[in-house]
Design an enzyme around this catalytic site. Structure first.
Site, PDB file in Angstrom:
ATOM      1  N   ARG A 150       0.859  -1.322   0.129  1.00  0.00           N
ATOM      2  CA  ARG A 150      -0.099   0.061  -0.083  1.00  0.00           C
ATOM      3  C   ARG A 150       0.810   1.314  -0.014  1.00  0.00           C
ATOM      4  NH1 ARG A 150      -5.539  -0.167   2.901  1.00  0.00           N
ATOM      5  NH2 ARG A 150      -4.880   1.959   3.594  1.00  0.00           N
ATOM      6  N   ASP A 208     -11.828   2.614   1.969  1.00  0.00           N
ATOM      7  CA  ASP A 208     -11.565   4.100   2.259  1.00  0.00           C
ATOM      8  C   ASP A 208     -12.757   4.616   1.935  1.00  0.00           C
ATOM      9  OD1 ASP A 208      -8.809   3.796   3.243  1.00  0.00           O
ATOM     10  OD2 ASP A 208      -8.158   4.062   1.394  1.00  0.00           O
ATOM     11  N   ARG A 211      -9.688  -5.723  13.935  1.00  0.00           N
ATOM     12  CA  ARG A 211      -8.552  -4.925  14.781  1.00  0.00           C
ATOM     13  C   ARG A 211      -9.250  -3.751  15.388  1.00  0.00           C
ATOM     14  NH1 ARG A 211      -4.450  -6.676  17.490  1.00  0.00           N
ATOM     15  NH2 ARG A 211      -3.241  -5.103  17.118  1.00  0.00           N
ATOM     16  N   GLU A 222      -2.586   6.700  19.676  1.00  0.00           N
ATOM     17  CA  GLU A 222      -3.528   5.490  18.853  1.00  0.00           C
ATOM     18  C   GLU A 222      -2.760   4.131  19.573  1.00  0.00           C
ATOM     19  OE1 GLU A 222      -4.345   5.711  14.945  1.00  0.00           O
ATOM     20  OE2 GLU A 222      -5.259   7.523  15.059  1.00  0.00           O
ATOM     21  N   ARG A 268       9.198   6.046  -3.541  1.00  0.00           N
ATOM     22  CA  ARG A 268       9.721   6.838  -4.720  1.00  0.00           C
ATOM     23  C   ARG A 268      11.169   7.347  -4.594  1.00  0.00           C
ATOM     24  NH1 ARG A 268       5.237  10.320  -2.380  1.00  0.00           N
ATOM     25  NH2 ARG A 268       3.277   9.469  -3.279  1.00  0.00           N
ATOM     26  N   ARG A 290       0.903   5.959  16.861  1.00  0.00           N
ATOM     27  CA  ARG A 290       1.310   7.407  16.432  1.00  0.00           C
ATOM     28  C   ARG A 290       0.418   8.438  17.332  1.00  0.00           C
ATOM     29  NH1 ARG A 290      -2.476   7.388  10.849  1.00  0.00           N
ATOM     30  NH2 ARG A 290      -4.675   7.081  11.747  1.00  0.00           N
ATOM     31  N   TYR A 315     -12.228  -3.450   3.958  1.00  0.00           N
ATOM     32  CA  TYR A 315     -11.548  -2.051   4.377  1.00  0.00           C
ATOM     33  C   TYR A 315     -11.671  -1.234   3.360  1.00  0.00           C
ATOM     34  CZ  TYR A 315      -9.139   1.176   6.511  1.00  0.00           C
ATOM     35  OH  TYR A 315      -8.686   2.315   7.087  1.00  0.00           O
TER      36      TYR A 315
HETATM   37  P1  FAD Z   1     -19.211   3.688   9.147  1.00  0.00           P
HETATM   38  O1  FAD Z   1     -18.599   4.886   9.148  1.00  0.00           O
HETATM   39  O2  FAD Z   1     -18.612   2.720  10.351  1.00  0.00           O
HETATM   40  O3  FAD Z   1     -20.872   3.828   9.454  1.00  0.00           O
HETATM   41  C1  FAD Z   1     -21.646   2.684   9.810  1.00  0.00           C
HETATM   42  C2  FAD Z   1     -22.702   3.347  10.918  1.00  0.00           C
HETATM   43  O4  FAD Z   1     -23.713   2.128  11.271  1.00  0.00           O
HETATM   44  C3  FAD Z   1     -22.119   3.592  12.087  1.00  0.00           C
HETATM   45  O5  FAD Z   1     -22.422   5.113  12.292  1.00  0.00           O
HETATM   46  C4  FAD Z   1     -22.713   2.835  13.166  1.00  0.00           C
HETATM   47  O6  FAD Z   1     -23.078   3.382  14.287  1.00  0.00           O
HETATM   48  C5  FAD Z   1     -24.093   2.568  12.441  1.00  0.00           C
HETATM   49  N1  FAD Z   1     -24.742   1.322  12.782  1.00  0.00           N
HETATM   50  C6  FAD Z   1     -24.225   0.022  13.027  1.00  0.00           C
HETATM   51  N2  FAD Z   1     -25.209  -0.809  13.705  1.00  0.00           N
HETATM   52  C7  FAD Z   1     -25.997  -0.334  13.606  1.00  0.00           C
HETATM   53  C8  FAD Z   1     -27.526  -0.702  14.302  1.00  0.00           C
HETATM   54  N3  FAD Z   1     -27.774  -1.859  14.621  1.00  0.00           N
HETATM   55  N4  FAD Z   1     -28.391   0.380  14.245  1.00  0.00           N
HETATM   56  C9  FAD Z   1     -28.033   1.619  13.970  1.00  0.00           C
HETATM   57  N5  FAD Z   1     -27.088   1.922  13.482  1.00  0.00           N
HETATM   58  C10 FAD Z   1     -25.891   1.062  13.431  1.00  0.00           C
HETATM   59  N6  FAD Z   1     -10.684   6.213   4.675  1.00  0.00           N
HETATM   60  C11 FAD Z   1     -10.155   7.138   4.065  1.00  0.00           C
HETATM   61  O7  FAD Z   1     -10.614   7.363   2.957  1.00  0.00           O
HETATM   62  N7  FAD Z   1      -9.030   8.031   4.640  1.00  0.00           N
HETATM   63  C12 FAD Z   1      -8.492   7.786   5.806  1.00  0.00           C
HETATM   64  O8  FAD Z   1      -7.518   8.442   6.476  1.00  0.00           O
HETATM   65  C13 FAD Z   1      -9.203   6.695   6.666  1.00  0.00           C
HETATM   66  N8  FAD Z   1      -8.667   6.630   7.943  1.00  0.00           N
HETATM   67  C14 FAD Z   1      -9.462   5.855   8.784  1.00  0.00           C
HETATM   68  C15 FAD Z   1      -9.077   5.515  10.096  1.00  0.00           C
HETATM   69  C16 FAD Z   1      -9.819   4.522  10.759  1.00  0.00           C
HETATM   70  C17 FAD Z   1      -9.270   4.160  12.314  1.00  0.00           C
HETATM   71  C18 FAD Z   1     -10.749   3.783  10.405  1.00  0.00           C
HETATM   72  C19 FAD Z   1     -11.487   2.957  11.097  1.00  0.00           C
HETATM   73  C20 FAD Z   1     -11.294   3.961   8.989  1.00  0.00           C
HETATM   74  C21 FAD Z   1     -10.522   4.964   8.298  1.00  0.00           C
HETATM   75  N9  FAD Z   1     -10.939   5.322   6.826  1.00  0.00           N
HETATM   76  C22 FAD Z   1     -10.335   6.077   6.129  1.00  0.00           C
HETATM   77  C23 FAD Z   1     -12.233   4.610   6.483  1.00  0.00           C
HETATM   78  C24 FAD Z   1     -13.554   5.202   6.520  1.00  0.00           C
HETATM   79  O9  FAD Z   1     -13.853   5.329   7.864  1.00  0.00           O
HETATM   80  C25 FAD Z   1     -14.708   4.428   5.728  1.00  0.00           C
HETATM   81  O10 FAD Z   1     -14.120   4.388   4.511  1.00  0.00           O
HETATM   82  C26 FAD Z   1     -16.059   5.034   6.047  1.00  0.00           C
HETATM   83  O11 FAD Z   1     -16.158   5.343   7.322  1.00  0.00           O
HETATM   84  C27 FAD Z   1     -17.023   3.823   5.806  1.00  0.00           C
HETATM   85  O12 FAD Z   1     -18.354   4.242   6.017  1.00  0.00           O
HETATM   86  P2  FAD Z   1     -19.381   3.424   6.289  1.00  0.00           P
HETATM   87  O13 FAD Z   1     -20.912   4.142   6.183  1.00  0.00           O
HETATM   88  O14 FAD Z   1     -19.421   2.211   5.721  1.00  0.00           O
HETATM   89  O15 FAD Z   1     -19.169   2.853   7.860  1.00  0.00           O
HETATM   90  N1  UDP Z   2       3.712   1.030   7.933  1.00  0.00           N
HETATM   91  C1  UDP Z   2       4.928   0.954   8.467  1.00  0.00           C
HETATM   92  N2  UDP Z   2       5.245   1.999   9.047  1.00  0.00           N
HETATM   93  C2  UDP Z   2       4.823   3.311   9.002  1.00  0.00           C
HETATM   94  C3  UDP Z   2       3.498   3.271   8.330  1.00  0.00           C
HETATM   95  C4  UDP Z   2       2.813   2.142   7.814  1.00  0.00           C
HETATM   96  O1  UDP Z   2       5.455  -0.239   8.516  1.00  0.00           O
HETATM   97  O2  UDP Z   2       5.247   4.140   9.684  1.00  0.00           O
HETATM   98  C5  UDP Z   2       3.110  -0.025   7.160  1.00  0.00           C
HETATM   99  C6  UDP Z   2       2.217  -0.994   8.111  1.00  0.00           C
HETATM  100  O3  UDP Z   2       2.086  -2.318   7.958  1.00  0.00           O
HETATM  101  C7  UDP Z   2       0.534  -0.615   7.671  1.00  0.00           C
HETATM  102  C8  UDP Z   2       1.023  -0.538   5.999  1.00  0.00           C
HETATM  103  O4  UDP Z   2       2.131  -0.038   6.092  1.00  0.00           O
HETATM  104  O5  UDP Z   2      -0.374  -1.704   7.871  1.00  0.00           O
HETATM  105  C9  UDP Z   2       0.085   0.303   5.372  1.00  0.00           C
HETATM  106  O6  UDP Z   2       0.002   1.677   5.892  1.00  0.00           O
HETATM  107  P1  UDP Z   2      -1.141   2.523   6.092  1.00  0.00           P
HETATM  108  O7  UDP Z   2      -0.741   3.768   6.527  1.00  0.00           O
HETATM  109  O8  UDP Z   2      -1.687   2.562   4.417  1.00  0.00           O
HETATM  110  O9  UDP Z   2      -2.012   1.498   6.916  1.00  0.00           O
HETATM  111  P2  UDP Z   2      -3.628   1.910   7.421  1.00  0.00           P
HETATM  112  O10 UDP Z   2      -3.508   2.590   8.907  1.00  0.00           O
HETATM  113  O11 UDP Z   2      -4.116   2.848   6.421  1.00  0.00           O
HETATM  114  O12 UDP Z   2      -4.219   0.554   7.276  1.00  0.00           O
END
Ligand code: FAD
Ligand code: UDP
Length: 375
Positions: free
Chosen positions: A175, A358, A252, A308, A179, A283, A356
């Protein structure tokens, strides 16, 4: 029926679906079990700073249509993710690029950097022979050599996933961009930023004029809710929908320790990764840097940071990252077979598809599901 659609979950999937349905003249009710709307992109305001309550979110996409769609709702700022790695006090730029190679080895040109990586790859190349890298450790050594693997990858990855790198799939590390230019942009996508006014502004726009209920768990009110709409769009965990009849899917999760500090600028960057084994968190996020730049950082004398801690998911915790192994893939396939038989219920999003996604692909999938559901 009172509604055309009951939408379970107000994250980006549910909110985007509702937006399109409303535009097409459909009547929707969006419910969420949380006390607020927006799913994982929800931000809590503290000291005038949008705190990413469920993990830092950076919007990035290669899909111009999705970029235009979100920008038609709310303009995005120019934030570019350039995380810094802290290894026992040594600082390195990420992703792996000429800045990192200079900091690691003092090399000045792409040719010198390539030569050093090639020298460090020789042991793993001999070990692999004709074989492809079979796990994350082998893949990382093949990509960047021993020094970067040991200082910037191994411990960070093992903290994040709770498993040795030799037991993790090789694709996870692919991922990250590699560069031979001086470019700290973490993503290769041409479009990137944060909504001006924060993610809540985007969710508000998507859900404008749509009826919503928070603190409303579908499973608590299932009988009543099943009777009020023609169709259901379900974005919660798929195994819960079927009462875990085949067993629980694994995730996770991340625990956040968030604090407000009396300083305008704690770490000088939104994201600093701690890549050593000893630091227990992966981080630190300093939220203000997603939305204020230059002198504006100092206009607010306070800052909010989140440490985190990555942990294994237990029931009751937030399910964040699907665990992409064979056991979970097989289990998901069993639930998916049931979902495919449903005629009234549509499944979508990160939890219902156990994928997973985005943000950009989440929106794309919601738009697709809506248009398919109209055929
Ligand atoms: P969710 O946002 O999880 O929404 C699902 C909703 O359903 C929740 O509000 C939940 O409460 C509700 N729900 C579940 N069960 C019920 C129930 N029984 N009754 C009523 N409501 C319910 N994407 C990026 O593009 N860039 C990033 O930097 C990025 N960082 C991330 C970091 C983390 C820690 C995580 C976990 C995800 C990250 N993502 C990122 C991914 C991003 O969060 C998801 O793509 C997006 O939120 C997915 O939307 P969703 O609607 O599928 O799920
Ligand atoms: N990673 C790493 N060192 C860093 C950042 C990322 O080894 O400082 C690795 C780690 O295994 C991670 C993967 O690169 O799961 C992908 O990173 P990314 O930031 O895309 O992870 P995300 O948190 O979005 O799953």
């Amino acid at each position: 029926m009172k509604y055309d659609y009951l939408i379970v979950g107000s994250g980006l999937f549910g909110a985007t679906f509702a937006y399109k349905a409303k535009q097409a003249g459909k009547k929707c009710l969006v419910i969420d079990k949380r006390p607020q709307l927006g799913g994982n992109v929800y931000c809590q305001e503290t000291e005038g700073i949008h705190v990413h309550q469920y993990g830092a979110h950076i919007f990035h996409t290669a899909n111009k249509a999705i970029w235009d769609f979100v920008n038609s709702l709310v303009p995005f700022n120019r934030y570019t993710n350039c995380p810094v790695a802290n290894y026992k006090g040594e600082l390195y730029n990420l992703p792996f690029n000429m800045n990192t190679f200079y900091q690691m080895w003092g090399v000045h040109t792409p040719e010198e950097a390539q030569a050093e990586i090639s020298r460090q790859q020789s042991a793993i190349r001999t070990q692999l022979g004709d074989r492809e890298p079979a796990n994350l450790e082998e893949q990382a050594l093949m990509l960047v050599g021993k020094d970067i693997y040991e200082k910037l990858i191994k411990s960070y990855t093992e903290k994040q996933w709770g498993r040795p790198c030799t037991e993790l799939p090789a694709f996870i590390i692919r991922r990250l961009p590699l560069r031979f230019i001086f470019d700290n942009n973490y993503f290769n996508d041409p479009y990137q930023g944060i909504p001006i006014g924060g993610y809540n502004a985007l969710i508000e726009k998507l859900l404008e004029g749509i009826e919503t209920r928070v603190n409303c768990d579908y499973f608590v009110h299932r009988e009543e809710l099943d009777g009020i709409a023609d169709k259901i769009v379900y974005t919660g965990p798929i195994d819960q929908f079927y009462d875990y009849r085949f067993g629980k899917l694994q995730y996770r999760t991340v625990r956040f320790e968030t604090e407000t500090l009396d300083t305008p600028n704690y770490q000088g960057n939104a994201v600093v990764n701690y890549t050593d084994r000893e630091t227990p968190y992966t981080r630190i996020i300093e939220h203000k840097h997603f939305e204020s730049f230059g002198q504006a950082v100092y206009d607010n004398p306070k800052t909010v940071i989140s440490r985190e801690f990555s942990t294994e998911w237990q029931p009751g915790m937030e399910p964040y990252y699907p665990v992409n192994d064979e056991r979970n893939a097989a289990l998901y396939a069993q639930y998916k077979a049931l979902a495919d038989e449903e005629t009234r219920v549509l499944f979508g999003g990160r939890l219902a598809e156990y994928k997973y996604y985005d943000m950009s692909p989440t929106i794309e999938q919601a738009l697709l599901l809506f248009s398919h559901s109209q055929n």
